[in-house]
Design an enzyme around this catalytic site. Structure first.
Site: not given
Ligand SMILES: [Zn+2]
Ligand SMILES: [Zn+2]
Length: 290
Positions: A185-186
């Site tokens: 994810c980020t």
């Protein structure tokens, strides 16, 4: 588009008094005049903040002075976008809304049962040794993955963490149970939590990309497995890692290549749309276009 600076971080560790931590953070963020969101939970703290770099640095230094958060990785990220300058500091029962606050356990050493952590080089080694067997699983929302993702990644058709978990429980990823799966994810928080949820459900070989796309981009930019732009949904900011990012998205109106999300201009609407420059003058979300 305007240049903007963000500070995205998380720490999973027991927080005995989340309300006291939130009070401290609310005062600190206001005093440093940074904006964005900070979430405090019994399992830790996570933040998406923006502001001028010097104020974010002041905030980061003060946050690290707290003994419980001295080890946080607080590095600034530069992107493009015009986030709304508002601040929210909240106490919740979980840092990411998977809807599983009682399933996940955090101890002083971190999250219990998380997938094995891989750095950017570790990811390349795994792909080099195991090849196509490796599955990269995007733990973000569909709108984030639309404009940037790892090559060949599986993208859950999900609008929230709760959707991702619902799909997991419905068996949507059962075909991956015996394959090496790398969640990402980020910044790494959604991937880390998702890796534990998957292992709890019997997935045998789960890894997580430590530090997320941000750490990967700092290491390999656009010359490795990553393709496109990193869209930070909450802040509506786009981060690219080189002068040659792939343009993966297409304009919702005319289909032209783009990686720019725009806020809907309809009064009070909080929606947005992926639009090319030519179609962006009067941006309307899908609901308002029809
Ligand atoms: Zn267009
Ligand atoms: Zn709208």
């Amino acid at each position: 588009m305007v240049s903007t600076t963000l500070l995205l971080y998380y720490g999973l560790r027991p927080v005995p008094d989340p309300h006291a931590v939130a009070l401290w953070q609310r005062e600190l963020a206001a005093r440093c005049r940074v904006w964005g969101s900070v979430v405090v939970a019994p399992h830790g703290m996570a933040a998406d903040l923006g502001g001028p770099p010097d104020r974010l640095e002041t905030y980061a230094r003060a946050t690290r002075e707290h003994p419980a958060f001295a080890d946080l990785d607080l590095r600034l990220v530069h992107g493009q976008g015009e986030p709304r300058p508002r601040l929210s500091v909240t106490v919740r029962d979980e840092l990411v809304g998977f809807g599983a606050p009682h399933e996940l356990r955090v101890e002083r050493g971190g999250l219990v049962g998380a997938g094995e952590r891989l750095g950017p080089h570790g990811l390349h080694e795994l792909v080099a040794t195991r090849g196509d067997e490796v599955v990269l699983l995007d733990g973000r929302h569909r709108h984030e993955a639309e404009v940037g993702r790892f090559a060949g990644a599986r993208r859950p058709d999900a609008d929230s963490a709760r959707d991702v978990l619902a799909r997991l429980d419905a068996g949507a990823y059962d075909g991956l149970r015996d394959r090496p799966v790398v969640t990402y994810c980020t910044s790494g928080i959604r991937a880390e939590l998702l890796s534990a949820l998957m292992r709890n459900r019997g997935f045998r070989e789960v890894y997580r990309l430590d530090g997320g796309i941000l750490a990967y981009g700092r290491t390999f930019a656009d010359d490795g497995l990553w393709e496109g732009a990193l869209y930070v949904l909450q802040e509506r900011v786009r981060v690219t890692f080189s002068d040659h990012p792939a343009v993966l998205g297409s304009c919702e109106t005319c289909g032209a290549p783009t990686y720019a999300h725009r806020d809907c201009v309809a009064p009070l609407c909080r929606g947005w749309a992926l639009l090319c420059n030519a179609c962006a003058d009067f941006a309307l979300c899908a609901a308002h276009r029809n």
